[in-house]
Design a protein around this motif. Structure first.
Motif, mmCIF file in Angstrom:
data_model
loop_
_atom_site.group_PDB
_atom_site.id
_atom_site.type_symbol
_atom_site.label_atom_id
_atom_site.label_comp_id
_atom_site.label_asym_id
_atom_site.label_seq_id
_atom_site.Cartn_x
_atom_site.Cartn_y
_atom_site.Cartn_z
ATOM 1 N N LEU A 110 0.801 -1.228 0.000
ATOM 2 C CA LEU A 110 0.000 0.000 0.000
ATOM 3 C C LEU A 110 0.834 1.279 0.000
ATOM 4 N N PHE A 111 2.139 1.151 0.197
ATOM 5 C CA PHE A 111 2.983 2.349 0.252
ATOM 6 C C PHE A 111 3.960 2.390 -0.912
ATOM 7 N N THR A 112 4.342 3.604 -1.307
ATOM 8 C CA THR A 112 5.301 3.722 -2.408
ATOM 9 C C THR A 112 6.676 3.243 -1.943
ATOM 10 N N ILE A 113 7.507 2.926 -2.941
ATOM 11 C CA ILE A 113 8.872 2.477 -2.657
ATOM 12 C C ILE A 113 9.622 3.569 -1.879
ATOM 13 N N GLY A 114 9.472 4.815 -2.335
ATOM 14 C CA GLY A 114 10.176 5.928 -1.677
ATOM 15 C C GLY A 114 9.816 6.000 -0.210
ATOM 16 N N ASN A 115 8.521 5.879 0.062
ATOM 17 C CA ASN A 115 8.045 5.913 1.437
ATOM 18 C C ASN A 115 8.719 4.846 2.290
ATOM 19 N N GLN A 116 8.808 3.632 1.727
ATOM 20 C CA GLN A 116 9.313 2.505 2.512
ATOM 21 C C GLN A 116 10.827 2.544 2.705
ATOM 22 N N VAL A 117 11.529 3.162 1.737
ATOM 23 C CA VAL A 117 12.975 3.277 1.915
ATOM 24 C C VAL A 117 13.273 4.461 2.848
ATOM 25 N N ALA A 118 12.452 5.517 2.732
ATOM 26 C CA ALA A 118 12.713 6.727 3.537
ATOM 27 C C ALA A 118 12.286 6.561 4.994
ATOM 28 N N GLU A 119 11.248 5.728 5.212
ATOM 29 C CA GLU A 119 10.668 5.609 6.549
ATOM 30 C C GLU A 119 11.697 5.262 7.651
ATOM 31 N N PRO A 120 12.494 4.192 7.460
ATOM 32 C CA PRO A 120 13.448 3.885 8.540
ATOM 33 C C PRO A 120 14.448 5.010 8.786
ATOM 34 N N ILE A 121 14.785 5.751 7.735
ATOM 35 C CA ILE A 121 15.756 6.845 7.905
ATOM 36 C C ILE A 121 15.133 7.940 8.768
ATOM 37 N N ARG A 122 13.837 8.180 8.547
ATOM 38 C CA ARG A 122 13.151 9.182 9.370
ATOM 39 C C ARG A 122 13.025 8.715 10.810
ATOM 40 N N VAL A 123 12.612 7.447 10.968
ATOM 41 C CA VAL A 123 12.371 6.921 12.315
ATOM 42 C C VAL A 123 13.673 6.814 13.114
ATOM 43 N N HIS A 124 14.683 6.188 12.484
ATOM 44 C CA HIS A 124 15.896 5.897 13.253
ATOM 45 C C HIS A 124 16.828 7.084 13.356
ATOM 46 N N GLU A 125 16.844 7.925 12.331
ATOM 47 C CA GLU A 125 17.827 9.000 12.355
ATOM 48 C C GLU A 125 17.182 10.356 12.569
ATOM 49 N N GLY A 126 15.860 10.380 12.673
ATOM 50 C CA GLY A 126 15.161 11.643 12.886
ATOM 51 C C GLY A 126 15.367 12.624 11.732
ATOM 52 N N ALA A 127 15.628 12.089 10.520
ATOM 53 C CA ALA A 127 15.886 12.967 9.371
ATOM 54 C C ALA A 127 14.583 13.634 8.911
ATOM 55 N N SER A 128 14.695 14.817 8.305
ATOM 56 C CA SER A 128 13.508 15.504 7.775
ATOM 57 C C SER A 128 12.997 14.713 6.569
ATOM 58 N N ARG A 129 11.774 15.007 6.160
ATOM 59 C CA ARG A 129 11.174 14.310 5.031
ATOM 60 C C ARG A 129 12.030 14.463 3.773
ATOM 61 N N THR A 130 12.449 15.708 3.502
ATOM 62 C CA THR A 130 13.231 15.954 2.281
ATOM 63 C C THR A 130 14.557 15.186 2.335
#
Ligand code: ATP
Ligand code: MG
Length: 340
Positions: A110-130
């Motif tokens: 249900l989620f785009t590839i970008g979303n799924q690759v970016a998600e752990p980076i946001r969660v674990h590293e607290g990175a901004s969306r961009t």
């Protein structure tokens, strides 16, 4: 002084217990293993020998029926078994990542590839969306996904099997883990894609200096990919050590049988030996060596007492009475079953 291992498993046992508590499957039984940074450890063994259970134990993502009943798992100096669930959340993905056999099981349709690759980076590293999305594009490029700008907006079903596999690989390395566990990551790929994917894993490993635990049925892949090898049989590690030394002179008859069952380029006989018989039921283990009923070299002792894990030479272990120093002599004196 030798460098401390990145991960050291000591006498680790994981059982599956039935709802009534009457049936106990000893899926991982007294396993001791170590892996250093930058190393690749291959784990081989027949279906049901406990390879996946061992991987799930390391990450502590076991199904409810499973119990880690004993042992230690020292990772970067800390025992993972003493960590709270919350602390383990921070280890998973960020310091230890895992690639599963079936890429669709790891990707959410249900989620785009970008979303799924970016998600752990946001969660674990607290990175901004961009930042996370930019990193996702770079990662897709690094695992050789063509036109990553377009692909990040697509969904898993729009990718080929090989691409999905590489995307799961990208997610695996997205937070630059110290250890990556790949559980049969190439089984569903055709041979060309498989070779490309293995090369990619090696490149990523070298570029990031990560340790890799590679679970496979394929000894050919072990020969290409791995430095160290652990051979599992019925929940136990029956032999471990450097791949080249094990391939040259296996210490355990099971390893020998596995090696005899693969085709070799140099072998003009083209005759493969199948291993007769079946592995034991892990809930009704025989009293002696679990391989004894199938072992061409078993003698009386093997059927009565399980052999201890013995250091056969520096960096190598085997669980076999033939390799145990005290009994090696007795066996050599002609007590082999084949000799009597
Ligand atoms: P394969 O090569 O087929 O992937 P494996 O070496 O990964 O096999 P595991 O999946 O770890 O083997 O299984 C080890 C043993 O644990 C098997 O006997 C299996 O039937 C049992 N087992 C696995 N999962 C469960 C579960 N959820 N409940 C009960 N027993 C289980
Ligand atoms: Mg498995």
């Amino acid at each position: 002084m030798p460098k401390a291992p990145l991960l050291e498993l000591e006498n680790l046992s994981t059982h599956y217990v039935s709802a009534q508590g009457t049936r106990v499957v000893r899926a991982v039984d007294d396993v001791s293993l170590r892996i250093h940074a930058g190393e690749t450890l291959g784990i081989v063994g027949e279906s049901g020998s406990g390879k996946s259970t061992l991987a799930l134990t390391i990450l502590r993502v076991l199904p409810p029926a499973a119990r880690i009943v004993s042992g230690r798992m020292m990772f970067e100096g800390e025992d993972l078994l003493r960590k709270s669930d919350e602390e383990m959340q921070k280890v998973r993905g960020r310091r230890i990542a895992m690639i599963l056999q079936d890429p669709m099981a790891s990707l959410n349709p249900l989620f785009t590839i970008g979303n799924q690759v970016a998600e752990p980076i946001r969660v674990h590293e607290g990175a901004s969306r961009t930042t996370a999305w930019n990193r996702a594009r770079e990662l897709l490029k690094s695992v050789r996904i063509p036109s990553p700008e377009t692909r990040v907006r697509q969904y898993p079903h729009e990718m080929s099997g090989g691409m999905r596999q590489r995307i799961v690989g990208a997610i695996g390395i997205s937070c630059e883990p110290r250890l990556l566990i790949a559980d049969e990551p190439t089984t569903s790929l055709d041979l060309t894609i498989q070779a490309q994917y293995l090369k990619l894993l090696r490149d990523l490993q070298q570029a990031h200096g990560l340790a890799l635990i590679f679970i496979t049925h394929n000894l050919g892949i072990v020969a290409k990919m791995c430095d160290q090898l652990a051979v599992m049989y019925a929940g136990r590690v029956v032999e471990s050590g450097p791949v080249s030394r094990i391939f040259n002179s296996p210490a355990h008859p099971y390893t020998e049988a596995l090696l005899n069952s693969i085709p070799r380029m140099s072998d003009d006989r083209q005759r493969l030996t199948a291993i007769e018989g079946q592995p034991p039921d892990l809930s009704k283990m025989p009293p002696g060596c679990s391989f004894a009923p199938r072992c061409p070299r078993a003698f009386d002792q093997c059927l009565q007492m399980a052999p201890p894990e013995t250091v056969t030479e520096e960096g190598r272990t085997a669980r076999c009475w033939l390799a145990a120093p005290a009994l090696g002599a007795t066996a050599a004196a002609g007590l082999h079953r084949e000799a009597v």
